[in-house]
Write an enzyme that holds these catalytic residues in place. Structure first.
Site, short mmCIF file in Angstrom:
data_model
loop_
_atom_site.label_atom_id
_atom_site.label_comp_id
_atom_site.label_asym_id
_atom_site.label_seq_id
_atom_site.Cartn_x
_atom_site.Cartn_y
_atom_site.Cartn_z
N SER A 1 0.83 -1.20 0.00
CA SER A 1 0.00 0.00 0.00
C SER A 1 0.87 1.25 0.00
CB SER A 1 -0.90 0.01 1.24
OG SER A 1 -1.62 1.23 1.32
N HIS A 2 0.26 2.36 -0.40
CA HIS A 2 0.92 3.65 -0.30
C HIS A 2 1.07 4.08 1.16
CE1 HIS A 2 -0.37 3.75 -4.46
NE2 HIS A 2 0.50 4.72 -4.64
N SER A 3 0.26 3.54 2.00
CA SER A 3 0.20 3.96 3.40
C SER A 3 0.66 2.82 4.31
CB SER A 3 -1.23 4.35 3.75
OG SER A 3 -1.42 4.42 5.13
#
Length: 129
Positions: free
Chosen positions: A11-13
């Site tokens: 994920s980007h996060s």
């Protein structure tokens, strides 16, 4: 006893990857390795080639690894890692991030890699209403 298929969540996060990993670990059999790979190396929003590569290595117990990515550059980063470190035992699922991860995790201790990836991909068709 059969080795479990590993699950990697890209994920980007970091918080999103870690939170989904927590959820997946609650529904998956205990022996299924679940590795989050979220955010950049310096803690920002984005994706990290090295985090993805290391998560795949950590999740691999010999039966393969199913990788699920959220969107955009996480997909591109994962594809770059898989291109550079080609392994027939690592497959990126074309699946919804949350539903696919849960579906994959439920089967990861008892099914082969292709079946686990197929379950993740089939989660796309799950009706919510």
């Amino acid at each position: 006893m059969q080795q479990p298929v590993g699950i990697v969540l890209v994920s980007h996060s970091a918080q999103l990857a870690d939170g989904l990993a927590d959820l997946v670990r609650q529904v998956a059999p205990e022996e299924v390795p679940v590795q989050p790979a979220g955010g950049t190396d310096d803690g920002r929003i984005g994706t990290s080639y090295e985090k993805v590569r290391k998560a795949i290595a950590a999740a691999d117990r010999g039966a393969g690894v199913a990788v699920l990515a959220d969107l955009g550059s996480s997909v591109l980063t994962t594809r770059a890692v898989l291109t550079d470190h080609s392994a027939p035992t690592v497959i990126m699922a074309d699946a919804p991030f949350v539903e696919g991860a849960v579906a994959a995790a439920v089967l990861a201790a008892t099914a082969d890699l292709k079946t686990v990836v197929a379950a993740a991909e089939e989660a796309r068709n799950a009706d919510k209403l």
